[in-house]
Design a protein around this motif. Structure first.
Motif, mmCIF file in Angstrom:
data_model
loop_
_atom_site.group_PDB
_atom_site.id
_atom_site.type_symbol
_atom_site.label_atom_id
_atom_site.label_comp_id
_atom_site.label_asym_id
_atom_site.label_seq_id
_atom_site.Cartn_x
_atom_site.Cartn_y
_atom_site.Cartn_z
ATOM 1 N N ASP A 14 0.806 -1.226 0.000
ATOM 2 C CA ASP A 14 0.000 0.000 0.000
ATOM 3 C C ASP A 14 0.835 1.270 0.000
ATOM 4 O O ASP A 14 0.450 2.277 0.594
ATOM 5 N N ALA A 40 -3.492 -8.083 -3.645
ATOM 6 C CA ALA A 40 -2.993 -6.749 -3.980
ATOM 7 C C ALA A 40 -4.161 -5.828 -4.298
ATOM 8 O O ALA A 40 -5.221 -6.277 -4.737
ATOM 9 N N LEU A 226 6.836 -7.971 3.361
ATOM 10 C CA LEU A 226 5.831 -9.037 3.292
ATOM 11 C C LEU A 226 6.388 -10.234 2.526
ATOM 12 O O LEU A 226 5.683 -11.218 2.295
HETATM 13 P P1 IMO Z 1 -0.582 -4.283 -2.249
HETATM 14 O O1 IMO Z 1 -0.168 -4.806 -3.573
HETATM 15 C C1 IMO Z 1 -1.001 -4.646 2.050
HETATM 16 C C2 IMO Z 1 -0.751 -8.663 3.826
HETATM 17 C C3 IMO Z 1 -2.034 -9.094 4.505
HETATM 18 C C4 IMO Z 1 -1.485 -10.001 5.582
HETATM 19 C C5 IMO Z 1 -0.321 -10.696 4.872
HETATM 20 C C6 IMO Z 1 -0.647 -12.058 4.324
HETATM 21 O O2 IMO Z 1 -1.916 -3.612 -2.220
HETATM 22 O O3 IMO Z 1 0.484 -3.436 -1.630
HETATM 23 P P2 IMO Z 1 -2.097 -12.869 2.247
HETATM 24 O O4 IMO Z 1 -3.560 -12.688 1.957
HETATM 25 O O5 IMO Z 1 -1.207 -12.283 1.203
HETATM 26 O O6 IMO Z 1 -1.756 -14.280 2.588
HETATM 27 O O7 IMO Z 1 -1.864 -12.022 3.603
HETATM 28 O O8 IMO Z 1 0.056 -9.830 3.823
HETATM 29 N N1 IMO Z 1 -0.894 -8.205 2.430
HETATM 30 C C7 IMO Z 1 -0.949 -6.926 2.043
HETATM 31 N N2 IMO Z 1 -0.968 -5.794 2.749
HETATM 32 N N3 IMO Z 1 -1.012 -4.564 0.710
HETATM 33 C C8 IMO Z 1 -0.955 -5.688 -0.032
HETATM 34 O O9 IMO Z 1 -0.805 -5.638 -1.366
HETATM 35 C C9 IMO Z 1 -0.971 -6.946 0.630
HETATM 36 N N4 IMO Z 1 -0.963 -8.222 0.227
HETATM 37 C C10 IMO Z 1 -0.897 -8.979 1.331
HETATM 38 O O10 IMO Z 1 -2.734 -8.002 5.048
HETATM 39 O O11 IMO Z 1 -0.971 -9.266 6.650
#
Ligand code: IMO
Ligand code: MG
Length: 422
Positions: A14, A40, A226
Motif C-alpha cells: 500500500d 494486492a 511481506l
Molecule cells: P498491495 O499490492 C497490504 C498482507 C495481509 C497479511 C499478509 C498475508 O496492495 O500493496 P495474504 O492474503 O497475502 O496471505 O496475507 O500480507 N498483504 C498486504 N498488505 N497490501 C498488499 O498488497 C498486501 N498483500 C498482502 O494483510 O498481513
C-alpha cells in the motif's frame, strides 16, 4: 535490447505503487504483474474516475499497452472476469490482456482453506486477506496445482476432483464447510471458456518484446517486508514480492533488469498482524490514517499507521538493489505540524541502523527519531523539486542522505498529475 524497469513496494504494501506504475506504464509497451494475486490492490485515479485493480496490470488503461499477468501470479478467475468487465464498462478495452499459461488458478477450496487456517491460528492469526493466496501457492509447490493453460483447455477435471477430495477430508475433520466439486466444475468451466482467448506463453511474448527493443514495466505487488524470505515471517505473504520474484514470476533474466524503483510513503502503514517498530497506535496514527485515507483497497480494513522507518527502508534498498526511490503522500505528511523520521533502532543501549526481520531481534528495538517541521501547504501543483517548500526539501534530503538512494518521484497529491519527476 531494451532494459526492463521494475516497481517494488518497500515496506508492508500500500505504498502507492499504482501511482508510479500508472506514470511509467504510459511510457511502456508492456506492463506486467509478476507475483501475488488479488490480495494486492492498486488504486489509480484518471479523469476523476477511480479504478481499483487487484489482478490486471493497471497499464491496461493505456491504449496500446499490452497488460501481462505473469507466471508467478495466482489468478482467481472470478475476480479477474469481474475486473475485465469493469474495465470495459468504463469505456476501456481489455483486448490487450495476456495471461500466462503457467499462472496458477485460485479455486474455492483455497479460499476456504485460507479461512480455516486463520481460524485455527486463533490469537496468532496472520491477518491474511483470505483470498486463498497461501493455500494456492502451497498447491503449486506441492505440485498439485492447476495452471491457467490446463484450465482454459479443459484439462483440469481429474486434478480438481483429486484436490477437492483431499481438501474436503481436511475441512470435514475440522467441522469446516466443504466444497462441492460438481458446482465448481460447472461454474469454473464457464470462467475457463471466458478467459481462454487471453491465455498465452508469456515468456515468449516478453522475450520477443525485449529483442524488439520494446519497453517493459514490471509492476510489483505487496512489498519487501511481506516477502516470504525477506519479510517478518510468518507475518508475510506467500510469494517473493522482492526483485527475485520479478525474474521467476516472468521468466525475464536478471541481466535485462534496468531501473528498480522502491516505492514508499512519507509515513508508513501496515495491514494485518506482525511487528511494526514505528507504529503510532495513538492519535498521531489516527490522524495519519484519516489524512491519508488509509483503509484497505482489498479488504477495507483500517491500516495501522506510523512514521517513516529509514532503518527498514535501507534494508529494502539493500535486498532489492533499488536504483531510485518513489515517495508518495508528501502532501499528506506535510499537513502535520511536526514530522518524525526514524533514523536508527536502539537496542540494549546501542543505537544503529541494523535491521533484521527476526521477530526476537525486533521485539525490543526502540525507534530513534529526528523531528522535522511540517506545514508544507498545497504542493499538488509543484512540478520541480527545487520549488518545494524548504521544510519539504529538508525532509526529503534527509531520507536520501540516510538511505543513499536518489529520490526519482515525489507524490504531491491524489490526482494522476500530482507528481514531481526528478
Ligand atoms: P498491495 O499490492 C497490504 C498482507 C495481509 C497479511 C499478509 C498475508 O496492495 O500493496 P495474504 O492474503 O497475502 O496471505 O496475507 O500480507 N498483504 C498486504 N498488505 N497490501 C498488499 O498488497 C498486501 N498483500 C498482502 O494483510 O498481513
Ligand atoms: Mg493493499
Amino acid at each position: 535490447m531494451s532494459k526492463v524497469d521494475v516497481v517494488l513496494g518497500s515496506f508492508y504494501g500500500d505504498e502507492g505503487k499504482g501511482k508510479i506504475i500508472d506514470y511509467l506504464s504510459q511510457k511502456s509497451d508492456i506492463s506486467v504483474r509478476c507475483t501475488g494475486g488479488n490480495n494486492a490492490g492498486h488504486s489509480i485515479e484518471i479523469d476523476g474516475k477511480k479504478f481499483a485493480f487487484h489482478l490486471i496490470p493497471s497499464g491496461i488503461l493505456n491504449k496500446g499497452t499490452i497488460a501481462v499477468i505473469g507466471n508467478g501470479v495466482v489468478v482467481d478467475p472470478k475476480v479477474l472476469i469481474e475486473e475485465i468487465k469493469n474495465v470495459e464498462k468504463n469505456g476501456y478495452s481489455a483486448e490487450n490482456l495476456r495471461i500466462s499459461d503457467k499462472a496458477h488458478v485460485i479455486l474455492p477450496y483455497h479460499i476456504e482453506m485460507d479461512r480455516l487456517q486463520e481460524e485455527l491460528r486463533g490469537s496468532e492469526k496472520i491477518g491474511t486477506t483470505c483470498r486463498g493466496i497461501g493455500p494456492v501457492y502451497c498447491d503449486k509447490f506441492e505440485r498439485s496445482g492447476i495452471r491457467m493453460g490446463d484450465f482454459v483447455n479443459m484439462k483440469f477435471e481429474k486434478q480438481l476432483r483429486k484436490n477437492v477430495a483431499t481438501k474436503n477430508k481436511i475441512f470435514e475433520s475440522y467441522g469446516h464447510k466443504t466444497v462441492d466439486v460438481e458446482e465448481i466444475l460447472k461454474e469454473y468451466t464457464e470462467y475457463a471458456k471466458y478467459l481462454k482467448k487471453y491465455v498465452v506463453d508469456t515468456v515468449d511474448l516478453l522475450h520477443n518484446a525485449i529483442e524488439d527493443n520494446k519497453k517493459i514495466l514490471c509492476e510489483g505487488a505487496q512489498a519487501t517486508l511481506l516477502d516470504i524470505d525477506f519479510g517478518s515471517y510468518p507475518f508475510v505473504t506467500s510469494s517473493n514480492p522482492t526483485i527475485g520474484g520479478i525474474c521467476t514470476g516472468t521468466g525475464i533474466g536478471a541481466r535485462f533488469i534496468g531501473e528498480v524503483y522502491g516505492v514508499l510513503k512519507a509515513y508508513s502503514s501496515r495491514v494485518g498482524e506482525g511487528p511494526y517498530i514505528t507504529e503510532q497506535d495513538n492519535e498521531i496514527g489516527d490522524m495519519i490514517r484519516e489524512l491519508g485515507h488509509e483503509y484497505g483497497t482489498t479488504t477495507k480494513r483500517p491500516r495501522r499507521c506510523g512514521w517513516l522507518d529509514l532503518v527498514a527502508l535501507k534494508y529494502a534498498a539493500m535486498v532489492n538493489g533499488f536504483t531510485g526511490l518513489a515517495i508518495n503522500h508528501v502532501d499528506t505528511i506535510g499537513k502535520l505540524d511536526k514530522i518524525k523520521l526514524c533514523t536508527g533502532y536502539k537496542k540494549d543501549g546501542v543505537t544503529n541502523m541494523k535491521f533484521s526481520v527476526d521477530l526476537d531481534y525486533l521485539k525490543d528495538c526502540e525507534p530513534v527519531y529526528e523531528t522535522f517541521d511540517g506545514n508544507f501547504g498545497d504542493i499538488s501543483n509543484v512540478k520541480r523539486r527545487e520549488d518545494l517548500p524548504e521544510n519539504a526539501k529538508k525532509y526529503l534530503n534527509r531520507i536520501e542522505e540516510v538511505v543513499g538512494v536518489p529520490i526519482k518521484f515525489i507524490g504531491t497529491g491524489a490526482g494522476r498529475d500530482s507528481m514531481i519527476v526528478c
